[in-house]
Design a protein around this motif. Structure first.
Motif, PDB file in Angstrom:
ATOM      1  N   GLN A 139       3.754  -9.994   0.989  1.00  0.00           N
ATOM      2  CA  GLN A 139       3.970  -8.523   0.386  1.00  0.00           C
ATOM      3  C   GLN A 139       4.306  -7.732   1.563  1.00  0.00           C
ATOM      4  OE1 GLN A 139       0.730  -5.792  -0.437  1.00  0.00           O
ATOM      5  NE2 GLN A 139       1.072  -6.303  -2.488  1.00  0.00           N
ATOM      6  N   VAL A 140       4.992  -6.626   1.564  1.00  0.00           N
ATOM      7  CA  VAL A 140       5.494  -5.798   2.459  1.00  0.00           C
ATOM      8  C   VAL A 140       5.568  -4.321   2.149  1.00  0.00           C
ATOM      9  CG1 VAL A 140       7.773  -5.037   3.888  1.00  0.00           C
ATOM     10  CG2 VAL A 140       7.488  -7.565   3.059  1.00  0.00           C
ATOM     11  N   VAL A 141       5.108  -3.510   3.265  1.00  0.00           N
ATOM     12  CA  VAL A 141       4.671  -2.006   2.845  1.00  0.00           C
ATOM     13  C   VAL A 141       6.037  -1.736   4.030  1.00  0.00           C
ATOM     14  CG1 VAL A 141       3.328  -0.301   3.116  1.00  0.00           C
ATOM     15  CG2 VAL A 141       2.367  -2.484   2.577  1.00  0.00           C
ATOM     16  N   ASP A 142       6.437  -0.481   3.357  1.00  0.00           N
ATOM     17  CA  ASP A 142       7.480   0.341   4.448  1.00  0.00           C
ATOM     18  C   ASP A 142       7.137   1.802   4.023  1.00  0.00           C
ATOM     19  OD1 ASP A 142       9.345   1.183   2.231  1.00  0.00           O
ATOM     20  OD2 ASP A 142      10.419  -0.578   2.292  1.00  0.00           O
ATOM     21  N   CYS A 143       7.712   2.610   4.962  1.00  0.00           N
ATOM     22  CA  CYS A 143       7.568   4.128   4.667  1.00  0.00           C
ATOM     23  C   CYS A 143       9.018   4.598   5.166  1.00  0.00           C
ATOM     24  CB  CYS A 143       6.353   4.673   5.114  1.00  0.00           C
ATOM     25  SG  CYS A 143       6.378   4.883   6.964  1.00  0.00           S
ATOM     26  N   SER A 144       9.493   5.988   4.579  1.00  0.00           N
ATOM     27  CA  SER A 144      10.360   6.588   5.123  1.00  0.00           C
ATOM     28  C   SER A 144      10.503   8.089   5.086  1.00  0.00           C
ATOM     29  CB  SER A 144      11.635   6.049   3.917  1.00  0.00           C
ATOM     30  OG  SER A 144      12.716   6.835   4.133  1.00  0.00           O
ATOM     31  N   TRP A 145      11.464   8.603   5.783  1.00  0.00           N
ATOM     32  CA  TRP A 145      11.492   9.910   5.899  1.00  0.00           C
ATOM     33  C   TRP A 145      11.711  10.735   4.460  1.00  0.00           C
ATOM     34  CZ3 TRP A 145      14.632  12.134  10.674  1.00  0.00           C
ATOM     35  CH2 TRP A 145      13.727  11.891  11.844  1.00  0.00           C
ATOM     36  N   ASP A 146      11.970   9.706   3.304  1.00  0.00           N
ATOM     37  CA  ASP A 146      12.282  10.278   1.988  1.00  0.00           C
ATOM     38  C   ASP A 146      11.116  10.730   1.446  1.00  0.00           C
ATOM     39  OD1 ASP A 146      11.233   7.911   1.375  1.00  0.00           O
ATOM     40  OD2 ASP A 146      13.045   7.109   0.382  1.00  0.00           O
ATOM     41  N   GLU A 147       9.940  10.601   1.896  1.00  0.00           N
ATOM     42  CA  GLU A 147       8.559  11.181   1.647  1.00  0.00           C
ATOM     43  C   GLU A 147       7.724   9.996   0.653  1.00  0.00           C
ATOM     44  OE1 GLU A 147       9.036  14.539  -0.360  1.00  0.00           O
ATOM     45  OE2 GLU A 147       9.996  15.788   1.544  1.00  0.00           O
ATOM     46  N   THR A 148       8.348   8.642   0.915  1.00  0.00           N
ATOM     47  CA  THR A 148       7.632   7.878   0.040  1.00  0.00           C
ATOM     48  C   THR A 148       7.201   6.539   0.722  1.00  0.00           C
ATOM     49  OG1 THR A 148       9.414   6.312  -0.252  1.00  0.00           O
ATOM     50  CG2 THR A 148       9.128   8.093  -1.951  1.00  0.00           C
ATOM     51  N   VAL A 149       5.937   6.092   0.569  1.00  0.00           N
ATOM     52  CA  VAL A 149       5.444   4.582   0.807  1.00  0.00           C
ATOM     53  C   VAL A 149       5.582   3.579  -0.143  1.00  0.00           C
ATOM     54  CG1 VAL A 149       3.466   3.263   1.827  1.00  0.00           C
ATOM     55  CG2 VAL A 149       3.715   5.716   2.244  1.00  0.00           C
ATOM     56  N   LYS A 150       6.133   2.520   0.006  1.00  0.00           N
ATOM     57  CA  LYS A 150       6.528   1.400  -0.924  1.00  0.00           C
ATOM     58  C   LYS A 150       5.955   0.204  -0.583  1.00  0.00           C
ATOM     59  CE  LYS A 150      10.605   3.837  -2.594  1.00  0.00           C
ATOM     60  NZ  LYS A 150      11.841   3.910  -3.226  1.00  0.00           N
ATOM     61  N   ILE A 151       5.340  -0.570  -1.585  1.00  0.00           N
ATOM     62  CA  ILE A 151       4.691  -1.628  -1.699  1.00  0.00           C
ATOM     63  C   ILE A 151       5.537  -2.797  -2.549  1.00  0.00           C
ATOM     64  CG2 ILE A 151       2.371  -3.116  -1.966  1.00  0.00           C
ATOM     65  CD1 ILE A 151       0.820  -0.517  -1.540  1.00  0.00           C
ATOM     66  N   TYR A 152       5.790  -3.666  -1.913  1.00  0.00           N
ATOM     67  CA  TYR A 152       6.553  -4.693  -2.797  1.00  0.00           C
ATOM     68  C   TYR A 152       6.559  -6.191  -2.445  1.00  0.00           C
ATOM     69  CZ  TYR A 152      10.014  -3.848   0.856  1.00  0.00           C
ATOM     70  OH  TYR A 152      10.544  -3.417   2.223  1.00  0.00           O
ATOM     71  N   THR A 153       7.120  -7.224  -2.816  1.00  0.00           N
ATOM     72  CA  THR A 153       7.294  -8.623  -2.395  1.00  0.00           C
ATOM     73  C   THR A 153       8.684  -8.842  -2.498  1.00  0.00           C
ATOM     74  OG1 THR A 153       5.278  -9.130  -3.016  1.00  0.00           O
ATOM     75  CG2 THR A 153       6.655 -10.862  -2.743  1.00  0.00           C
ATOM     76  N   PRO A 154       9.489  -8.874  -1.637  1.00  0.00           N
ATOM     77  CA  PRO A 154      11.069  -9.032  -1.838  1.00  0.00           C
ATOM     78  C   PRO A 154      11.117 -10.371  -2.438  1.00  0.00           C
ATOM     79  CG  PRO A 154      10.464  -9.293   0.621  1.00  0.00           C
ATOM     80  CD  PRO A 154       9.102  -8.756  -0.102  1.00  0.00           C
ATOM     81  N   ALA A 155      12.088 -10.649  -3.200  1.00  0.00           N
ATOM     82  CA  ALA A 155      12.483 -11.685  -4.123  1.00  0.00           C
ATOM     83  C   ALA A 155      12.809 -12.942  -3.155  1.00  0.00           C
ATOM     84  CB  ALA A 155      13.801 -11.476  -4.886  1.00  0.00           C
ATOM     85  N   CYS A 156      13.697 -12.568  -1.938  1.00  0.00           N
ATOM     86  CA  CYS A 156      13.882 -13.527  -1.046  1.00  0.00           C
ATOM     87  C   CYS A 156      12.727 -14.466  -0.443  1.00  0.00           C
ATOM     88  CB  CYS A 156      14.787 -13.092   0.099  1.00  0.00           C
ATOM     89  SG  CYS A 156      13.906 -11.950   1.167  1.00  0.00           S
ATOM     90  N   LEU A 157      11.507 -13.859  -0.475  1.00  0.00           N
ATOM     91  CA  LEU A 157      10.391 -14.366   0.329  1.00  0.00           C
ATOM     92  C   LEU A 157       9.659 -14.984  -0.927  1.00  0.00           C
ATOM     93  CD1 LEU A 157       9.329 -11.793   2.979  1.00  0.00           C
ATOM     94  CD2 LEU A 157      10.758 -13.931   3.099  1.00  0.00           C
TER      95      LEU A 157
END
Length: 323
Positions: free
Chosen positions: A296-314
């Motif tokens: 599971q990965v978490v990222d954040c961006s200047w687009d005002e969002t935090v996203k939590i996901y599991t990339p398909a490749c992993l």
């Protein structure tokens, strides 16, 4: 189809995220108003729920916040680094103000990290004033100030293996490895011919460190032989803001970039790029793997969002086992 949960933080542009070492569904995000160029900062504590992502606690700070790290000994405590040169110690149980503010750096604090090895409980900070400082866990005062970089320090990361050892990455193009006992730089690697914005240690090999640079490449280094990188990972089209090794696979790492993407790599492969995730509409600045939830990965961006996901490749299972 990749499952994804999103938290929106209007007018707060994410700079850093870190998953709690104690609570599997808890994430901290350091954010700033006006892209960190002006205005205030915000520290957000978020919980992933079955239906989405909920806000547990948020604090405002008088200047932009650029990095955050959880305590490795207290599940309620975190440290953040600010544009005013301060480090702040925050407690989820204390709603109003930080437990402590330490202001010794003379310019922006761009990096904070909490030591992970047993037998010590220390914080390291890196600043635009070209210095790294090591602090006790109460931020009562800095224990030592380390000088040697000739540019802004963007990243300071403790070794997960070696007590009293951390790496730093700088605008001077070098990766440095520091020995706290000797209060000295043990290794200075001219890792890129451009600013280095991030570095990270491999979780499984004390000799392997990755760097991410404005030159759009990630370099993987073996500290025993630094004449050339073990691998140079190319694919990003703008500066790489953060690199992170997987806690579940020895040779897998992730990078996020000003090209709005997050990329996943296996540096042991001839074709190292595993996947490119394009789900942001602005610079992606923060990135972390969950230590508790495989892949599971978490990222954040200047687009005002935090996203939590599991990339398909992993999640395919090919990279889910530790060595």
């Amino acid at each position: 189809m990749m499952m994804m949960k999103v938290f929106r933080s209007p007018a707060r542009h994410g700079y850093a995220v870190e998953v709690s070492p104690f609570i599997p569904n808890r994430v901290a995000c350091a954010a700033s108003q006006y892209y960190g160029l002006a205005g205030c900062g915000a520290l957000l504590v978020l919980d992933e729920t079955e239906s989405g992502v909920s806000l547990v606690r948020s604090w405002e700070w008088s200047d932009g916040l650029f990095d955050v790290a959880w305590s490795e000994t207290n599940e309620h405590v975190l440290v953040a680094g600010g544009g005013d040169g301060s480090l702040q110690l925050w407690d989820i149980a204390n709603h109003s103000a930080p437990l402590r503010v330490a202001k010794e750096h003379t310019q922006e604090v761009y990096a904070v990290d909490w030591s992970q090895t047993r037998g010590e409980n220390l914080i390291v900070s890196g600043s635009w004033d070209h210095t790294a400082k090591v602090w006790d866990s109460a931020l009562s005062h800095s224990l030592t100030t380390l000088r040697g970089h000739e540019g802004v320090i963007y990243s300071t990361i403790w070794s997960p293996h070696i007590p009293g050892c951390f790496a730093s990455a700088s605008g001077d193009g070098t990766l440095r490895v520091w020995d706290l006992k000797a209060a000295a730089c043990r290794l200075a690697i001219p890792a890129h011919n451009a600013e280095i914005l991030s570095c990270d240690w491999c979780k499984y090999d004390q000799n392997v460190v990755a760097t991410g640079s404005v030159d759009c490449s990630v370099c993987v280094w073996d500290l025993r032989n630094v004449r050339q990188p073990v691998n140079q990972l190319r694919g990003h089209t703008y500066a790489i803001r953060r690199v992170k090794f997987s806690p579940f696979s020895k040779t897998v790492l992730a990078s996020c970039s000003y090209d709005f993407t997050v990329r996943f790599w296996d540096y042991s492969r001839n074709q190292p790029l595993l996947d490119t995730v394009e789900h942001h509409s602005e610079f992606v600045c923060g990135l972390d793997f969950n230590l508790h939830v495989p892949n599971q990965v978490v990222d954040c961006s200047w687009d005002e969002t935090v996203k939590i996901y599991t990339p398909a490749c992993l999640s395919a299972g090919t990279h889910s086992t530790a060595p």
